[in-house]
Motif scaffolding. Structure first.
Motif, PDB file in Angstrom:
ATOM      1  N   VAL A   1     -14.412 -86.803  59.045  1.00 55.92           N
ATOM      2  CA  VAL A   1     -15.931 -87.200  58.665  1.00 55.92           C
ATOM      3  C   VAL A   1     -16.690 -86.297  59.743  1.00 55.92           C
ATOM      4  N   PRO A   2     -17.622 -85.667  59.212  1.00 54.62           N
ATOM      5  CA  PRO A   2     -18.479 -84.773  60.236  1.00 54.62           C
ATOM      6  C   PRO A   2     -19.420 -85.315  60.949  1.00 54.62           C
ATOM      7  N   LEU A   3     -19.511 -85.237  62.282  1.00 55.90           N
ATOM      8  CA  LEU A   3     -20.684 -85.624  63.140  1.00 55.90           C
ATOM      9  C   LEU A   3     -21.689 -84.700  62.966  1.00 55.90           C
ATOM     10  N   ILE A   4     -22.852 -84.997  61.956  1.00 53.28           N
ATOM     11  CA  ILE A   4     -23.700 -84.365  61.851  1.00 53.28           C
ATOM     12  C   ILE A   4     -25.208 -85.127  62.728  1.00 53.28           C
ATOM     13  N   ARG A   5     -25.555 -84.312  63.480  1.00 50.07           N
ATOM     14  CA  ARG A   5     -26.634 -84.713  64.261  1.00 50.07           C
ATOM     15  C   ARG A   5     -28.122 -84.481  63.638  1.00 50.07           C
ATOM     16  N   LEU A   6     -28.697 -85.266  63.404  1.00 47.04           N
ATOM     17  CA  LEU A   6     -30.148 -84.983  62.712  1.00 47.04           C
ATOM     18  C   LEU A   6     -31.342 -84.926  63.798  1.00 47.04           C
TER      19      LEU A   6
ATOM     20  N   LEU B   1     -20.956 -92.854  61.886  1.00 48.34           N
ATOM     21  CA  LEU B   1     -20.481 -91.925  63.067  1.00 48.34           C
ATOM     22  C   LEU B   1     -21.694 -91.573  63.809  1.00 48.34           C
ATOM     23  N   ARG B   2     -22.689 -91.259  62.878  1.00 48.35           N
ATOM     24  CA  ARG B   2     -24.038 -90.763  63.602  1.00 48.35           C
ATOM     25  C   ARG B   2     -24.743 -91.470  64.711  1.00 48.35           C
ATOM     26  N   ASP B   3     -24.663 -93.124  63.902  1.00 50.73           N
ATOM     27  CA  ASP B   3     -25.312 -93.917  64.716  1.00 50.73           C
ATOM     28  C   ASP B   3     -24.728 -94.191  65.887  1.00 50.73           C
ATOM     29  N   TYR B   4     -23.312 -94.316  65.937  1.00 51.67           N
ATOM     30  CA  TYR B   4     -22.323 -94.591  66.795  1.00 51.67           C
ATOM     31  C   TYR B   4     -22.672 -93.556  68.069  1.00 51.67           C
TER      32      TYR B   4
END
Length: 128
Positions: free
Chosen positions: A77-82, A43-46
């Motif tokens: 699923v959380p979208l956790i942006r790093l 999800l993060r990569d998307y």
């Protein structure tokens, strides 16, 4: 932080996760934990790729609006942006809690910091 509905199916050794809101984004894992961690990463990569392509990342559907096929389980699923930037967070913990963190971090060959970050992500995945 947005939480995206996801569907898990499969069995021990081969779990799959799909996102009803996002066609083509899937994740796999031998365990439910691995599948969920891989789903968070997918999800993060998307989101990263969509932003690079200047495509808007749509917000998530409400869980109650998602049709759950037989044999699947609905999760979020959380979208956790790093950001990639570390910040200092001074905390006071009970000494037994810290001893547990240190023991688990050693057992998993992780630093204390990486273990706390990993556990925080896991709790977020569970809806905490």
């Amino acid at each position: 932080m947005d939480r995206y509905p996801a569907l898990i199916d499969g069995e021990a050794g081969a779990y799959g996760v799909t996102f009803p809101d996002i066609d083509g984004i899937v994740a796999m894992g031998a365990t439910l934990d691995q599948a969920m961690l891989n789903a968070e990463e997918a999800l993060r990569d998307y989101a990263i790729e969509a932003e690079k392509d200047q495509v808007a990342v749509e917000g998530p559907s409400a869980p109650e609006d998602v049709e759950v096929p037989e044999g699947c389980t609905l999760v979020s699923v959380p979208l956790i942006r790093l950001s990639g930037r570390s910040v200092r967070a001074n905390m006071m913990l009970d000494e037994d809690v810290l001893a547990f963190i240190d023991q688990e971090a050693r057992r998993r060959s992780m630093t204390r910091t990486s273990y706390v970050a990993w556990m925080t992500r896991r709790i977020a995945q569970m809806g905490g």
